[in-house]
Design an enzyme around this catalytic site. Structure first.
Site, PDB file in Angstrom:
ATOM      1  CG  ASP A  31      33.744  42.320  44.072  1.00 39.87           C
ATOM      2  OD1 ASP A  31      33.467  41.118  43.892  1.00 39.87           O
ATOM      3  OD2 ASP A  31      34.516  42.947  43.319  1.00 39.87           O
TER       4      ASP A  31
ATOM      5  CB  THR B 167      44.022  47.789  43.324  1.00 37.29           C
ATOM      6  OG1 THR B 167      44.140  47.057  42.100  1.00 37.29           O
ATOM      7  CG2 THR B 167      44.995  48.955  43.304  1.00 37.29           C
TER       8      THR B 167
END
Length: 256
Positions: free
Chosen positions: A109, A10
């Site tokens: 991540d 996003t």
């Protein structure tokens, strides 16, 4: 100055470090069609607005879960920052043993968060990252990355409700005053918020049974403060955990 970049589905989050000090953060929407020059123009302007110049950047490190943006982003770094970025992935030192069946499947991540979590909070550890998906990662007392759980993020879960139930309106995700809603909007907000809190609590409780009840629980990501504000199962909310992990991994690869 070190520029750290975390590319999510996003948003792309940027952080600039002088030594160990984070002096600036900003984010932009993840856009697979954005060019290197578009990155250059926007990021240069943001640096100037904060009193810095792109020429101050000496090194760059990137973690990404969106391969389609990497060519333009790497080209931006090479052209505008005059640097070859370190890309978190196979061959990059993390100092952490990954016990996944296929370590290459683990999102960059998640690894970056675990590295930062271990250094800042020790082990055992449970890390929750509220992004497009919500990820739960477990680290044992030996500082080994065991794996975790992945669930739909609260925003895409809510969007599915709005899309499939034609009479239900879109609502803001907030913490309601009570679980029993007196209107359709408040009832939806209660179901979305408290339902997600229940999901988080249950997964954390189950993970702690496997890694140890003394595990420290750390939350990060855009909605971490909202979801975990009054949750006794969460010990720390650390909004810059991923950026810190990138800084730590950078130094593992240039100093060791």
């Amino acid at each position: 100055m070190l520029l750290v970049i975390d590319v999510g589905n996003t948003n792309i989050v940027f952080g600039a470090y002088k030594g160990r000090k984070l002096v600036m953060t900003f984010r932009m929407g993840t856009n697979k069609s954005k060019t290197s020059d578009e990155y250059g123009v926007v990021i240069k302007e943001i640096f100037v607005m904060n009193g810095y110049e792109l020429s101050e950047i000496k090194d760059v490190i990137i973690s990404s879960v969106v391969p389609d943006v990497m060519h333009a982003l790497e080209s931006f770094v090479i052209r505008y920052c005059k640097s070859t970025p370190i890309i978190v992935g196979p061959g990059v030192k993390t100092g952490m043993n990954i016990k996944y069946e296929n370590p290459q499947e683990v999102g960059a991540d998640r690894i970056v968060n675990a590295v930062a979590g271990i250094e800042k909070y020790g082990a055992p550890l449970v890390i929750i990252d509220f992004g497009t998906a919500t990820t739960f990662c477990a680290v044992n007392s030996k500082k080994e990355y065991l794996g975790g759980a992945i669930s739909p993020g609260i925003k895409i879960s809510s969007q599915a409700l709005f899309d499939r139930a034609s009479k239900l309106p879109k609502v803001e995700i907030v913490e309601p005053r009570a679980v029993i809603g007196k209107t359709t909007v408040s009832a939806m907000q209660a179901g979305i918020f408290f339902g997600y809190v229940g999901l988080v609590k249950n997964i954390v409780q189950q993970m702690k049974k496997e890694v140890g009840d003394n595990a420290t629980v750390v939350a990060t990501g855009g909605l971490a403060s909202l979801i975990c504000a009054n949750m006794e199962e969460v010990d720390y909310v650390d909004k810059n955990l991923t950026l810190e992990g990138l800084r730590i991994i950078y130094h593992k690869n240039v100093s060791e």
